[in-house]
Design a protein around this motif. Structure first.
Motif, PDB file in Angstrom:
ATOM      1  N   TYR A  21       0.830  -1.204   0.000  1.00 46.04           N
ATOM      2  CA  TYR A  21       0.000   0.000   0.000  1.00 46.04           C
ATOM      3  C   TYR A  21       0.866   1.256   0.000  1.00 46.04           C
ATOM      4  N   TYR A  22       1.904   1.270   0.805  1.00 47.56           N
ATOM      5  CA  TYR A  22       2.795   2.430   0.902  1.00 47.56           C
ATOM      6  C   TYR A  22       3.432   2.744  -0.452  1.00 47.56           C
ATOM      7  N   GLN A  23       3.900   1.735  -1.148  1.00 48.18           N
ATOM      8  CA  GLN A  23       4.547   1.936  -2.439  1.00 48.18           C
ATOM      9  C   GLN A  23       3.559   2.444  -3.489  1.00 48.18           C
ATOM     10  N   ARG A  24       2.356   1.918  -3.472  1.00 53.71           N
ATOM     11  CA  ARG A  24       1.331   2.384  -4.418  1.00 53.71           C
ATOM     12  C   ARG A  24       0.991   3.855  -4.169  1.00 53.71           C
ATOM     13  N   GLN A  25       0.839   4.217  -2.901  1.00 51.95           N
ATOM     14  CA  GLN A  25       0.508   5.598  -2.560  1.00 51.95           C
ATOM     15  C   GLN A  25       1.615   6.556  -2.961  1.00 51.95           C
ATOM     16  N   ARG A  26       2.860   6.150  -2.790  1.00 52.50           N
ATOM     17  CA  ARG A  26       3.972   7.008  -3.198  1.00 52.50           C
ATOM     18  C   ARG A  26       3.926   7.293  -4.691  1.00 52.50           C
ATOM     19  N   ILE A  27       3.577   6.299  -5.473  1.00 55.48           N
ATOM     20  CA  ILE A  27       3.502   6.477  -6.928  1.00 55.48           C
ATOM     21  C   ILE A  27       2.300   7.336  -7.302  1.00 55.48           C
ATOM     22  N   LEU A  28       1.134   7.008  -6.770  1.00 56.77           N
ATOM     23  CA  LEU A  28      -0.078   7.750  -7.119  1.00 56.77           C
ATOM     24  C   LEU A  28      -0.030   9.196  -6.642  1.00 56.77           C
ATOM     25  N   VAL A  29       0.374   9.418  -5.408  1.00 60.82           N
ATOM     26  CA  VAL A  29       0.416  10.765  -4.855  1.00 60.82           C
ATOM     27  C   VAL A  29       1.598  11.544  -5.428  1.00 60.82           C
ATOM     28  N   GLY A  30       2.582  10.845  -5.957  1.00 61.04           N
ATOM     29  CA  GLY A  30       3.710  11.528  -6.578  1.00 61.04           C
ATOM     30  C   GLY A  30       3.307  12.406  -7.740  1.00 61.04           C
ATOM     31  N   PHE A  31       2.277  12.011  -8.440  1.00 60.78           N
ATOM     32  CA  PHE A  31       1.807  12.793  -9.580  1.00 60.78           C
ATOM     33  C   PHE A  31       0.624  13.702  -9.228  1.00 60.78           C
ATOM     34  N   THR A  32      -0.064  13.399  -8.139  1.00 62.64           N
ATOM     35  CA  THR A  32      -1.178  14.246  -7.680  1.00 62.64           C
ATOM     36  C   THR A  32      -1.075  14.406  -6.168  1.00 62.64           C
ATOM     37  N   PRO A  33      -0.216  15.295  -5.691  1.00 64.79           N
ATOM     38  CA  PRO A  33      -0.037  15.434  -4.236  1.00 64.79           C
ATOM     39  C   PRO A  33      -1.288  15.927  -3.518  1.00 64.79           C
TER      40      PRO A  33
END
Length: 192
Positions: A21-33
């Motif tokens: 979950y942490y890794q997915r969130q880093r990727i997703l939020v990386g483009f839409t903080p």
């Protein structure tokens, strides 16, 4: 390269399922903080706020409201990852423009050394060095402005960190060695 890109794109759905979950969130939020403003996107949103707060001339050296705030959460990792936000807040658009101009001149100088190198190997070394500087600069600026995910890459010659600075100075030394040896030796000259 195209085959590798196709393989990565084809394997992406399978790899996505294996990420935590942490890794997915880093990727997703990386483009839409803005999707997680109090969690994973906090650092980028504060950096964007600091960049916009600098204005044209900035707030002055050590006068930034976010970058010099004693609270550790005001602008996290301000001396390493988010150093560009500190530069923009304290020196404004003018200071950032001067830094970027010097940075572009450095890359142009490295590419000039590549064009004047004595052999292909020297050219490849210089082109590789220019690529390192271009990639690191674009990635750090992109992550401070919220355009790219935060991956912890330093801004050359500005971020805190001895190993990064040492490796970049060694890289510049290799480029200068290529530039210094661009003249053919006496035994390599055609007119002898």
């Amino acid at each position: 390269f195209l085959i590798s890109a196709a393989l990565v794109l084809g394997a992406s759905p399978f790899l996505w399922e294996r990420l935590s979950y942490y890794q997915r969130q880093r990727i997703l939020v990386g483009f839409t903080p803005e999707a997680d403003p109090q969690g994973f996107g906090y650092q980028v949103l504060r950096a964007k706020e600091a960049i916009s707060g600098g204005g044209l001339w900035g707030m002055g050296y050590l006068q930034g409201t976010l970058s010099q705030n004693p609270a550790a959460s005001a602008l996290p990792k301000r001396h390493t990852d988010m150093i560009f936000a500190v530069l923009a807040e304290e020196f404004g658009f003018v200071g950032v423009s001067i830094y970027l101009l010097l940075y572009v001149l450095l890359v142009i100088r490295i590419l000039w050394a590549a064009s004047k190198a004595r052999g292909y190997m020297g050219s490849y070394i210089c082109i590789g060095a220019a690529a390192v500087f271009i990639f690191q600069g674009l990635e750090n600026l992109g992550m401070c402005m919220g355009l790219l995910p935060v991956i912890g890459l330093t801004l050359p010659f500005l971020s805190y960190g001895g190993s990064s600075a040492l490796s970049l100075f060694l890289l510049i030394g290799v480029v200068e060695s290529v530039a210094a040896h661009r003249v053919k030796y006496y035994t390599e000259r055609d007119d002898v």
